[in-house]
Scaffold this motif. Structure first.
Motif, mmCIF file in Angstrom:
data_model
loop_
_atom_site.group_PDB
_atom_site.id
_atom_site.type_symbol
_atom_site.label_atom_id
_atom_site.label_comp_id
_atom_site.label_asym_id
_atom_site.label_seq_id
_atom_site.Cartn_x
_atom_site.Cartn_y
_atom_site.Cartn_z
ATOM 1 N N ARG A 198 0.849 -1.191 0.000
ATOM 2 C CA ARG A 198 0.000 0.000 0.000
ATOM 3 C C ARG A 198 0.886 1.244 0.000
ATOM 4 O O ARG A 198 2.078 1.186 0.327
ATOM 5 N N PHE A 199 0.290 2.370 -0.346
ATOM 6 C CA PHE A 199 1.015 3.633 -0.321
ATOM 7 C C PHE A 199 1.039 4.194 1.101
ATOM 8 O O PHE A 199 0.030 4.174 1.809
ATOM 9 N N THR A 200 2.201 4.704 1.508
ATOM 10 C CA THR A 200 2.333 5.378 2.801
ATOM 11 C C THR A 200 2.761 6.827 2.638
ATOM 12 O O THR A 200 2.725 7.581 3.605
ATOM 13 N N ASP A 201 3.158 7.228 1.431
ATOM 14 C CA ASP A 201 3.559 8.604 1.174
ATOM 15 C C ASP A 201 2.372 9.532 1.438
ATOM 16 O O ASP A 201 1.292 9.343 0.857
ATOM 17 N N ALA A 256 -3.167 11.366 0.740
ATOM 18 C CA ALA A 256 -4.095 12.493 0.850
ATOM 19 C C ALA A 256 -5.038 12.585 -0.352
ATOM 20 O O ALA A 256 -6.039 13.303 -0.304
ATOM 21 N N LEU A 257 -4.728 11.853 -1.409
ATOM 22 C CA LEU A 257 -5.573 11.870 -2.602
ATOM 23 C C LEU A 257 -6.877 11.121 -2.348
ATOM 24 O O LEU A 257 -6.970 10.289 -1.445
ATOM 25 N N GLN A 282 -5.998 7.890 -6.052
ATOM 26 C CA GLN A 282 -4.995 6.900 -5.662
ATOM 27 C C GLN A 282 -5.006 5.714 -6.621
ATOM 28 O O GLN A 282 -3.948 5.186 -6.974
ATOM 29 N N ALA A 283 -6.193 5.299 -7.026
ATOM 30 C CA ALA A 283 -6.294 4.196 -7.981
ATOM 31 C C ALA A 283 -5.653 4.574 -9.308
ATOM 32 O O ALA A 283 -4.949 3.756 -9.930
#
Length: 385
Positions: free
Chosen positions: A308-311, A316-317, A322-323
């Motif tokens: 998963r993204f952690t940035d 915040a998107l 995000q997809a």
């Protein structure tokens, strides 16, 4: 800076999965093409798949192993339609395919006594809440969530119900304690890199007893029938398949199983997969932008490695953005021929998914990680322009 070294084999799909190292079409030269699967040599090939499967996985001699239609889905649904209804059933779901089995049981079979134990992606339900006086249906490893059960200790030896396990992305990569399992299913297309459309069904003596003593009050199409006249159809478990299999796929399955034995059997298959997970875990520990979907290391899959993204700029998107970000990332990896099919499953949270099964070389897993960093930085740079 763009990495120089690419994986020798950039195929990281979670199914169909990468072929074994060194595989070529020449591996299929022995295929019994143009002959009936019911001929003596045809049955011998099918029985060889069964015998090699038992040898590699150390399946007890009194368990039945059969080749069935329609991949893992066909094998699971064959079990559900034949076996459920004698007792109440606990359904465990923490990813897409487990939820499909819940749909089967509640909306298609419409069983009256169903308990659902569910968890979000990246987590497990409370296994201590499972009631083994009832039948229990679960996935050993969630292909779309990267979450597996940690072991079989939560399954009692003196259970009254049947334990029915979808093991499709666990078999050949994880130690499955057969004494804890009454029904197991998987497909050829996963850990050994076989071809799709064929499933495997394993039945314990307790499962056979249920089949021969319980008559479900529902119609069973021919493709699902495991009994005749109240007795198990033994032929299914010695190579006499319900319908016509692809003998080309059969030869490929034999090749994969022989390869497994040649490298040291199940211990080496497990070692290769677990090492792929360790490689990604060391990278993720230091990554400023990626982490595991499964935050608990004890339940992380060594085959379906879901990230998963952690940035914070990405998290915040919106979900839709995000997809889109994840899709661009996966597309860039594919364009560079660094990693194919590395996107997360369509129903799962946005991110990446790398298959780490036994046919994926550890060196290739090491080689792909700098490409993930480069691709993320490239796509993010476009995002913040």
């Amino acid at each position: 800076m763009k990495p120089v070294r690419r994986p020798s084999n950039p195929l990281f799909s979670s199914g169909p999965c990468a072929k074994r190292p060194g595989w070529s079409l020449d591996s299929l030269d022995g295929a019994l093409l143009g002959r009936s699967h019911r001929s003596k040599p045809g049955k011998a090939k099918l029985k060889e798949v069964i015998d090699l499967t038992r040898a590699v996985l150390a399946i007890p001699g009194d368990y039945r192993i059969g080749i069935v239609p329609a991949s893992d889905t066909g094998a699971v649904e064959m079990a559900l339609w034949n076996l459920l209804g004698a007792r109440g059933v606990d359904m465990l779901a923490w990813e897409s395919f487990g939820k499909e089995w819940v749909t089967d049981v509640t909306k298609q079979l419409k069983l009256p006594d169903v308990r659902l134990l569910q968890a979000d992606y990246g987590e497990l339900p409370d296994l201590g809440q499972v009631d083994f006086d009832r039948d229990v249906v679960f996935t050993w490893n969630g292909t779309t969530s990267g979450v597996r059960v940690p072991n079989g200790d939560w399954i009692p030896d003196d259970r009254q119900g049947l334990s029915i396990c979808d093991a499709t992305s666990a078999a050949f990569a994880m130690d499955i304690p057969w004494s804890k399992i009454d029904v197991a299913t998987w497909s050829w297309q996963k850990v050994l890199g076989g071809e799709a459309a064929h499933g495997m069904l394993v039945l314990s003596p307790r499962a056979v007893e249920r089949l021969e003593s319980f008559q479900p009050d529902r119609p069973l199409p021919k493709i699902f029938r495991l009994t005749k006249g109240g007795k198990l159809i033994d032929g299914i478990f010695v190579g006499d398949t319900i319908n016509t299999p692809s003998m080309l796929c059969v030869e490929d399955a034999i090749d994969g199983l022989r390869w497994a034995l040649s490298i040291g059997g199940l211990p080496q298959l497990v070692r290769r997969s677990e090492q792929n997970l360790r490689i990604v875990a060391e990278w993720a520990e230091a990554s400023p932008w990626a982490g595991f979907l499964a935050t608990d290391p004890a339940i992380r899959s060594c085959t379906a490695i879901c990230l998963r993204f952690t940035d914070p700029d990405v998290t915040a998107l919106s979900a839709e953005a995000q997809a889109a970000f994840a899709k661009k990332l996966a597309t860039l990896l594919e364009t560079e021929e660094a990693a194919f099919d590395a996107g997360s499953y369509r129903d799962a949270p946005s991110g990446l998914r790398l298959w780490g099964g036994a046919t994926v070389e550890n060196e290739d897993m090491e080689a792909v990680l700098p490409w993930l960093d480069w691709a993320f930085a490239t796509v993010k740079a476009e995002l913040v322009k």
